[in-house]
Each structure stands twice: as structure tokens, then as C-alpha cells.
Design a protein around this motif. Structure first.
Motif, PDB file in Angstrom:
ATOM      1  N   PHE A 228      -3.520  14.680   2.883  1.00 42.35           N
ATOM      2  CA  PHE A 228      -3.744  13.328   3.400  1.00 42.35           C
ATOM      3  C   PHE A 228      -3.114  13.294   4.808  1.00 42.35           C
ATOM      4  O   PHE A 228      -1.920  13.580   4.954  1.00 42.35           O
ATOM      5  CB  PHE A 228      -3.039  12.356   2.441  1.00 42.35           C
ATOM      6  CG  PHE A 228      -3.240  10.904   2.738  1.00 42.35           C
ATOM      7  CD1 PHE A 228      -4.487  10.396   3.042  1.00 42.35           C
ATOM      8  CD2 PHE A 228      -2.160  10.034   2.675  1.00 42.35           C
ATOM      9  CE1 PHE A 228      -4.664   9.044   3.294  1.00 42.35           C
ATOM     10  CE2 PHE A 228      -2.326   8.679   2.921  1.00 42.35           C
ATOM     11  CZ  PHE A 228      -3.580   8.195   3.232  1.00 42.35           C
TER      12      PHE A 228
ATOM     13  N   SER B 258      -5.003   0.829  -4.882  1.00 39.08           N
ATOM     14  CA  SER B 258      -6.205   0.759  -4.030  1.00 39.08           C
ATOM     15  C   SER B 258      -7.407   1.428  -4.655  1.00 39.08           C
ATOM     16  O   SER B 258      -8.545   1.071  -4.350  1.00 39.08           O
ATOM     17  CB  SER B 258      -5.954   1.471  -2.692  1.00 39.08           C
ATOM     18  OG  SER B 258      -4.986   0.826  -1.936  1.00 39.08           O
ATOM     19  N   LYS B 259      -7.176   2.435  -5.470  1.00 43.25           N
ATOM     20  CA  LYS B 259      -8.293   3.300  -5.888  1.00 43.25           C
ATOM     21  C   LYS B 259      -8.834   2.874  -7.254  1.00 43.25           C
ATOM     22  O   LYS B 259      -9.814   2.158  -7.323  1.00 43.25           O
ATOM     23  CB  LYS B 259      -7.826   4.758  -5.885  1.00 43.25           C
ATOM     24  CG  LYS B 259      -7.141   5.181  -4.579  1.00 43.25           C
ATOM     25  CD  LYS B 259      -8.070   5.167  -3.388  1.00 43.25           C
ATOM     26  CE  LYS B 259      -7.338   5.575  -2.119  1.00 43.25           C
ATOM     27  NZ  LYS B 259      -8.200   5.575  -0.934  1.00 43.25           N
TER      28      LYS B 259
ATOM     29  N   ASP C 169       2.565  12.550  -4.263  1.00 40.64           N
ATOM     30  CA  ASP C 169       1.596  11.489  -4.027  1.00 40.64           C
ATOM     31  C   ASP C 169       0.566  11.524  -5.146  1.00 40.64           C
ATOM     32  O   ASP C 169      -0.220  12.470  -5.257  1.00 40.64           O
ATOM     33  CB  ASP C 169       0.943  11.699  -2.651  1.00 40.64           C
ATOM     34  CG  ASP C 169      -0.039  10.595  -2.286  1.00 40.64           C
ATOM     35  OD1 ASP C 169      -0.738  10.094  -3.190  1.00 40.64           O
ATOM     36  OD2 ASP C 169      -0.126  10.259  -1.095  1.00 40.64           O
TER      37      ASP C 169
ATOM     38  N   THR D 117      -0.786   4.106  -6.005  1.00 42.18           N
ATOM     39  CA  THR D 117      -1.493   3.023  -5.328  1.00 42.18           C
ATOM     40  C   THR D 117      -2.385   2.272  -6.309  1.00 42.18           C
ATOM     41  O   THR D 117      -2.833   2.845  -7.306  1.00 42.18           O
ATOM     42  CB  THR D 117      -2.369   3.554  -4.170  1.00 42.18           C
ATOM     43  OG1 THR D 117      -3.029   2.438  -3.554  1.00 42.18           O
ATOM     44  CG2 THR D 117      -3.430   4.541  -4.648  1.00 42.18           C
TER      45      THR D 117
ATOM     46  N   GLY E 252       0.849  -1.185   0.000  1.00 36.82           N
ATOM     47  CA  GLY E 252       0.000   0.000   0.000  1.00 36.82           C
ATOM     48  C   GLY E 252       0.886   1.236   0.000  1.00 36.82           C
ATOM     49  O   GLY E 252       1.999   1.221   0.534  1.00 36.82           O
TER      50      GLY E 252
ATOM     51  N   THR F  57       0.528  16.470  -3.236  1.00 34.89           N
ATOM     52  CA  THR F  57      -0.420  15.443  -3.667  1.00 34.89           C
ATOM     53  C   THR F  57      -1.205  15.966  -4.861  1.00 34.89           C
ATOM     54  O   THR F  57      -1.740  17.075  -4.810  1.00 34.89           O
ATOM     55  CB  THR F  57      -1.380  15.076  -2.522  1.00 34.89           C
ATOM     56  OG1 THR F  57      -0.583  14.668  -1.411  1.00 34.89           O
ATOM     57  CG2 THR F  57      -2.310  13.939  -2.916  1.00 34.89           C
TER      58      THR F  57
ATOM     59  N   ILE G   7       4.831   5.889   2.048  1.00 35.74           N
ATOM     60  CA  ILE G   7       4.921   7.194   2.735  1.00 35.74           C
ATOM     61  C   ILE G   7       5.664   7.026   4.057  1.00 35.74           C
ATOM     62  O   ILE G   7       6.562   7.813   4.386  1.00 35.74           O
ATOM     63  CB  ILE G   7       3.502   7.780   2.963  1.00 35.74           C
ATOM     64  CG1 ILE G   7       2.824   8.047   1.614  1.00 35.74           C
ATOM     65  CG2 ILE G   7       3.571   9.057   3.794  1.00 35.74           C
ATOM     66  CD1 ILE G   7       1.329   8.325   1.708  1.00 35.74           C
TER      67      ILE G   7
HETATM   68  C1  LIG Z   1      -3.443  10.829  -1.047  1.00 35.85           C
HETATM   69  C2  LIG Z   1      -3.365   9.405  -0.619  1.00 35.85           C
HETATM   70  N1  LIG Z   1      -2.174   8.809  -0.544  1.00 35.85           N
HETATM   71  C3  LIG Z   1      -2.050   7.528  -0.168  1.00 35.85           C
HETATM   72  C4  LIG Z   1      -3.158   6.780   0.171  1.00 35.85           C
HETATM   73  C5  LIG Z   1      -2.957   5.389   0.672  1.00 35.85           C
HETATM   74  O1  LIG Z   1      -3.090   4.464  -0.329  1.00 35.85           O
HETATM   75  P1  LIG Z   1      -2.914   2.907  -0.019  1.00 35.85           P
HETATM   76  O2  LIG Z   1      -4.271   2.332   0.113  1.00 35.85           O
HETATM   77  O3  LIG Z   1      -2.174   2.384  -1.190  1.00 35.85           O
HETATM   78  O4  LIG Z   1      -2.108   2.772   1.248  1.00 35.85           O
HETATM   79  C6  LIG Z   1      -4.426   7.354   0.127  1.00 35.85           C
HETATM   80  C7  LIG Z   1      -5.609   6.572   0.524  1.00 35.85           C
HETATM   81  O5  LIG Z   1      -6.657   7.075   0.802  1.00 35.85           O
HETATM   82  C8  LIG Z   1      -4.534   8.708  -0.279  1.00 35.85           C
HETATM   83  O6  LIG Z   1      -5.717   9.321  -0.316  1.00 35.85           O
END
Ligand SMILES: Cc1ncc(COP(=O)(O)O)c(C=O)c1O
Length: 352
Positions: free
Chosen positions: A106, A209-210, A181, A207, A74, A150, A79
Motif C-alpha cells: 500500500f 471502509s472495505k 495492516d 478499516t 480511517g 499487510t 498508519i
Molecule cells: C492496505 C490498506 N491499508 C489501509 C487502507 C486505508 O483504509 P481507510 O479507508 O480506512 O483509510 C487501504 C485502503 O485502500 C488499504 O488498501
């Protein structure tokens, strides 16, 4: 920390409703990921995971060579790794290393800076959330070790112009990095990665994740010149990316059509949110991400609670600098957005 919380409070673990509060892909991941996971063997689970094929696949996706990519558990881990690598006391050469965080940001940047022992230097937002470049440049000192940028930003959805990244990268001390980011880059359709050869002190965080819908699998990447990535690699646990994440990533990268369909839905969903806000006379910020920040005013906590009782989870962001009275709502799968908006409108009527 200007009255902000000193540790990250995870949103409650709510699975019995529509999750529009953590910017996830509420449709989940590509079905090909499940097929790949089902094919994992007992031996594969028994051995330490090989990363190279997944790293190669990620490098192809990002358009860089494999030595410029570090897979992480993740982006959160990337970070934290950057903070420990660049902000721990010994990284300051006699001074306390500083991290500059343009707000609102964030929250993890603040917490990880504190965990690593660095000094947090917050730069407060402009009313329209345009990047506070002069203020960030003014905050740079010989002790600066990380500047977080970001793009698109969370929680605003506003992108940071590349010129800002270039200017900051030219102005930070030699020992420092600019951490860009790009968790939401797929939705913006642009990335700073092609410029990395000209800016070797920039690390880009990504990431899966999204847009890829893999938040529970935990897989992300840091991308940059090996010289700036290596300090991060050294502090990240050796096998933090597990075999399920390795298999899932390769399968997900093999089905970009799935991601593209989600991107199309996000665009349509954002238009629906903007139209609803216009009709309801609510201020919002046009977003380059898969969520929209909406100002509902002093009643925001009650509105978020009321939506929750109808099974829709929204995120109260009013505690973040510049976000007074604001909630954040994911805008992804169109059907989910329609339901979320119906419930938001009901909640707004119920709480006056
Ligand atoms: C700006 C930002 N960076 C990093 C992340 C974290 O992502 P990950 O799920 O890969 O840890 C998020 C998740 O909400 C985010 O909004």
C-alpha cells in the motif's frame, strides 16, 4: 525511492461509472447506517463526539478489551499516526528511525514514512509474491522502528503467513513495532488479533471502509497493547473521529448479516474473475481480498483507459514493484463484477 512517486496521487474523483479501482464495497453500506445517521440530533452535531460506546462495540467485534482499541479517521490516519509516533526523528534515539516495507505494498506506507522523517527500507518482491522473510529479517537494524506487513496484501491479494509475523515480531528491536495492516481481513476470514497477547509489539490496523462499505465516512481502528498504542493515540488529533462515523460504526456492527452477504458475493466474484482470466490466458494471483491483480502486459495503460471510456474504472498498478503490466480490479458485488469483466474483455480486444 527506486523511481517511485514521492507523494500519493489520489485517483481522479470519478463517480459517473463503476468504481472497481479502490476496492470499495460498490453496494455501499448497510441501510441501517443511513437510518442511524438520519436519527442524529442537532445537539449531537453541536457537541464534541463521545467515543466510548463505539469503541466498546468495536472492541467486542475484534474480541479484545476496549483499552486495546483506538478508533481513527480511517486506517490511513492510523498508519500516519504510527509513522509519526515511531518514525519521527526523536523516536530514533540518535539514529534516523527506519521503516521496512516489503513490496509491493500500500503506497501510503512509503509516503507517511517520508512525511514523518523516517528512512524507507524497501524489500523487493519475489516473483510469486510470497513473503520475502529472509530479506525482511536481513533488513532489520538497530534503527528499525516499524515493519509493515499487510495481510492480505494490497495490491496482490496474497496473505502473509502468521509465522512470518511471529518471526519478525521476535526479531525487531525492543523500541520497534510490527504494523500488521488487516484492511482486508474480513475477506480472508482470519486475523492476527487473537495472538496479540503473545506479541505485545504488534499493532493491527483495521478499516470499516472495505467489507462494511463505509469508505466515505472514514472510520478505522488500531488494535494492540495499550503500551504500543499510546504513542499513536498521542499523535492522533483528539476528536478526529466525528459523530457521523461514531453512529455509522455502531449501526454497521449491528448488521453483520449485511457484511456476510457481501463476503459471499466477493467469493463468487473472484471465481468469475479467475475463470475469465483462465479463458483469456491472463496471469492472476489468487486473492484473499476483494480484488484481483491481473497481468495484461505492456498494453495495461491503454486497457485501463479503454475500460474507462466504457464507464468502468480499473487501477493500473504497473508502476508498483513486481507488478509490471498489471491492473487491479475489485471483485465484490456479482452484477458489478460481471459488467467489469465484460468491459475488460472488450477493452482487451480493442487494445492489442
Ligand atoms: C492496505 C490498506 N491499508 C489501509 C487502507 C486505508 O483504509 P481507510 O479507508 O480506512 O483509510 C487501504 C485502503 O485502500 C488499504 O488498501
Amino acid at each position: 525511492m527506486s523511481g517511485l512517486k514521492s507523494h500519493y496521487e489520489k485517483p481522479a474523483e470519478m463517480y459517473d461509472g463503476l468504481r472497481l479501482h479502490q476496492n470499495e464495497n460498490t453496494d455501499g453500506c448497510s441501510p441501517r447506517v443511513l437510518e442511524a445517521l438520519a436519527k442524529l440530533t442537532r445537539e449531537q452535531l453541536g457537541f464534541y463526539p463521545p467515543y466510548s460506546a463505539a469503541t466498546d462495540a468495536a472492541a467486542r467485534y475484534f474480541g479484545v478489551s476496549a483499552d486495546h482499541v483506538g478508533l481513527v479517521n480511517g486506517l490511513d490516519e492510523g498508519i500516519m499516526g504510527a509513522c509519526i509516533a515511531y518514525l519521527r526523528p526523536s523516536a530514533g534515539g540518535g539514529v534516523v528511525p527506519e521503516a521496512i516495507v516489503p513490496e509491493p505494498a500500500f503506497e501510503i506506507f512509503r509516503f507517511d514514512t517520508a512525511v514523518a522523517g523516517g528512512k524507507l527500507v524497501q524489500v523487493m518482491p519475489k516473483p510469486d509474491f510470497q513473503f520475502p522473510l529472509d530479506e525482511v529479517l536481513g533488513a532489520i537494524t538497530p534503527a528499525t522502528r516499524i515493519v509493515f506487513i499487510t495481510s492480505p496484501n494490497n495490491p496482490t491479494g496474497v496473505s502473509s503467513p502468521f509465522d512470518v509475523i511471529r518471526t519478525v515480531a521476535k526479531r525487531v528491536p525492543e523500541e520497534a513495532i510490527v504494523f500488521v495492516d488487516e484492511a482486508y481481513a474480513e475477506f480472508a476470514g482470519r486475523s492476527f488479533i487473537p495472538e496479540l497477547p503473545q506479541f505485545p509489539n504488534v499493532v493491527v490496523g483495521r478499516t470499516f471502509s472495505k467489507a462494511f462499505g463505509l469508505a466515505a465516512i472514514r472510520i478505522g481502528a488500531v488494535i494492540g497493547h495499550p503500551d504500543v498504542l499510546d504513542p499513536i493515540r498521542y499523535v492522533v488529533p483528539v476528536y478526529s473521529v466525528n459523530i457521523a462515523a461514531v453512529a455509522a460504526l455502531q449501526a454497521a456492527l449491528g448488521d453483520l448479516e449485511y457484511v456476510n452477504d457481501y463476503l459471499r458475493q466477493v467469493k463468487e466474484s473472484k471465481a468469475l474473475v479467475y475463470a475469465a482470466c483462465d479463458r483469456l490466458k491472463l496471469t492472476y494471483w489468487p486473492s484473499d481480498a476483494n480484488f484481483v491483480l491481473v497481468r495484461v502486459g505492456a498494453r495495461v495503460a491503454d486497457v485501463v483507459e479503454a475500460a474507462k471510456t466504457h464507464g468502468v474504472f480499473l487501477r493500473n498498478r504497473s508502476g508498483e514493484p513486481g507488478c509490471e503490466g498489471c491492473l487491479r480490479m475489485a471483485a465484490g458485488v456479482v452484477e458489478h463484477t460481471k459488467r467489469g469483466l465484460a468491459v475488460l474483455e472488450e477493452a482487451l480486444c480493442a487494445v492489442r
